[in-house]
Design an enzyme around this catalytic site. Sequence first.
Site, PDB file in Angstrom:
ATOM      1  N   SER A 424      -6.776  -8.974 -10.198  1.00 51.16           N
ATOM      2  CA  SER A 424      -7.927  -8.152  -9.843  1.00 51.16           C
ATOM      3  C   SER A 424      -8.948  -8.130 -10.988  1.00 51.16           C
ATOM      4  CB  SER A 424      -7.457  -6.747  -9.468  1.00 51.16           C
ATOM      5  OG  SER A 424      -8.482  -6.007  -8.852  1.00 51.16           O
ATOM      6  N   ALA A 425      -9.216  -6.946 -11.542  1.00 49.92           N
ATOM      7  CA  ALA A 425     -10.131  -6.865 -12.676  1.00 49.92           C
ATOM      8  C   ALA A 425      -9.616  -7.676 -13.854  1.00 49.92           C
ATOM      9  CB  ALA A 425     -10.320  -5.405 -13.085  1.00 49.92           C
TER      10      ALA A 425
END
Length: 759
Positions: A424-425
């Site tokens: 994700s991030a």
Amino acid sequence: MDLHTMTQSLVTLAEDNMAFFSSQGPGETARRLSGVFAGIREQALGLEPALGRLLSVAHLFDLDAETPANGYRSLVHTARCCLAHLLHKSRYVASNRRSIFFRTSHNLAELEAYLAALTQLRALAYYAQRLLATNRPGGLFFEGDEGLIAEFLREYVTLHKGCFYGRCLGFQFTPAIRPFLQTISIGLVSFGEHYKRNETGLGVTASSLFTSGRFAIDPELRGAEFERIIQNLDVHFWKAFWNITEIEVLSSLANMTSATVRVSRLLSLPPEAFEMPLTTDPKLTVTISPPLAHSGPGPVLVRLISYDLREGQDSEELSSLVKSEGPRSLDLRPRPQQAPRSQSLVVHIHGGGFVAQTSRSHEPYLKSWAQELGVPILSIDYSLAPEAPFPRALEECFYAYCWAVKHCALLGSTGERICLAGDSAGGNLCFTVSLRAAAYGVRVPDGIMAAYPATMLQSTASPSRLLSLMDPLLPLSVLTKCVSAYAGGETEDHSDSDQKALGMMGLVRRDTALLFRDLRVGASSWLHSFLDLSGHKSHANSVPTAEPMRRSVSEAALAQPEGPLGTDSLKSLTLRDLSLKGSSDTSDTPELSLSAETLGPSTPSEVNFLVGPEDAPEAKARDELSTKDRGCGARAAFPEGFHPRRSSQGAARMPLCSSPIVKNPFMSPLLASDSMLQSLPPVHIVACALDPMLDDSVMFARRLRGLGKPVSLRVVEDLPHGFLSLAALCRETRQAAAQCVECIRLILALPAPPAAPRV
């Protein structure tokens, strides 16, 4: 079963059930059942041609023939799941409607919920058609003018979402995931109740989050409350909720079920500059400075995880860096001898929307990686937004990566092969750390494994982002708040009415953060002015002397006076307010301009995924749209007579402005130039077909493939965003996590594991 056959079967059953219940007399229940089947028939017939058109061109947006995945395919698949469930339920009703055991109320409630979901999916299909007509050929992200996207957002935020969070929760995912999602949804709304009553995560026990019986037994109530929460609560709420996994009880339970490792140490890297050799000429070096952005030099926390105790991992030099976590900080069991240093090293960057979680939240699957791969893993605990916005996290991750490369012997590795891995991030930061390493001229990793990464943080729309309407883990309003916080547009403080909700420790932490923020702002302003005076004295008067105080959307809303809208109320305007003001007032008042020039360079701007910047280029395909379509905006996407359901929660207060910082390639790597992307090592991406971020992965892989860079894209079916944290939940998540491990194994050139014996 193909789409046409499924639709015709559903229509036939709906007509049969409609005729049956219409003949049962004037009763209210019979009338509602007849009406719901009439609605199913109408929506199914209207949805089929829209899905057919999307499916006919979806293959044009795939990475290749072996990877049939993009947002258009995912939207069609989700609609088919809803149609399949309604087909199954309609067959059940047709077979059991005369039985004395037929649960009329239960079946009616479920049919009404899925009819609402089908109606909203039809609206999304029309939106996808509009994107298809507007985007450039082969492009998944919107590139048209900001007016159409603003209209799209106005439409989106008023769409009813509660139906997807009640009885229909997680219908698109594998059945093994749905009980978990129901537990999370009950926990979320219960946590929201505590949050409303000024009981934040600092004072909420883990057991109290899942004991709200009324939300457990009433799906409609739970869905409505879920919708209220995602539309109205700010990033601080989500930060607190996502950090529930950091609670000692839950963390201990997770570690009890994970693999047992010899080493799990939290290290604090001192903020000291060091030299790194250049890859082009190792005799030359470049200085790697400690992170400086926003809060000045400070230590970077990392966690070392190793299944075996290896040489260097118990050295005095490494022990001097250990940061105490209590009794669980170190697990060194007596062994006859140390294992030799591994030839490989994995540097991991965790996800959490840039605002939440630490390596501790991701420790369970990292321990499994350490066991399966047999290599040490260094996970970076970067500072989180909104207290530490971009580029603080990037600076810390780059500093920790360079430190790991230079001191790999202390970590139990020779450093011959290094893999960057993140989800994700964290996947976003893996790409940007590699880009920064190439820019510095130091060693880039031998490969990147990114799970469901976010590569496009600039305001835009894509077909997969439409799935955020129904995604319980990634609603669009939550995504915009996280990106706004990372971009520096989200405040660090709360409104006065929320002070009690912080608790004593929360107030101390908040006030301390505000003190350091004000000191940082003052120092930055003084330094900026000093440098500008020394180099460009003629422009001294144009430099702002201080950064204005930032306020959250919730604070601005609470402080907003009643009456006419003024200049100071711009950030707290709802989209509906803004549209009404813009349409009813023809004056040239400057406060209605959302451009960076009007707002000024020091005005904190809030970013969302949909509203386009003022200087966005017009799409090439815009000329193909009729003048009528462009004038009508997003509403022109709907055929006459179709009206999707609207939210009862009112217009959500979402960030309106677009920040130029999200165009920075070190924040949105998809926007990096070809020359920058050429510097990346081999990339392996594992994405989710039903993830609102799917198009980020597809388009990034297509960019790399077009440049001739080695890239692979694996797309797992029927799983939500964040499946790595659910690896122990079911067979499907374990198989998806195994694909991530396989990608890391390829990067590190490790031998394949022995085949499991057949039982």
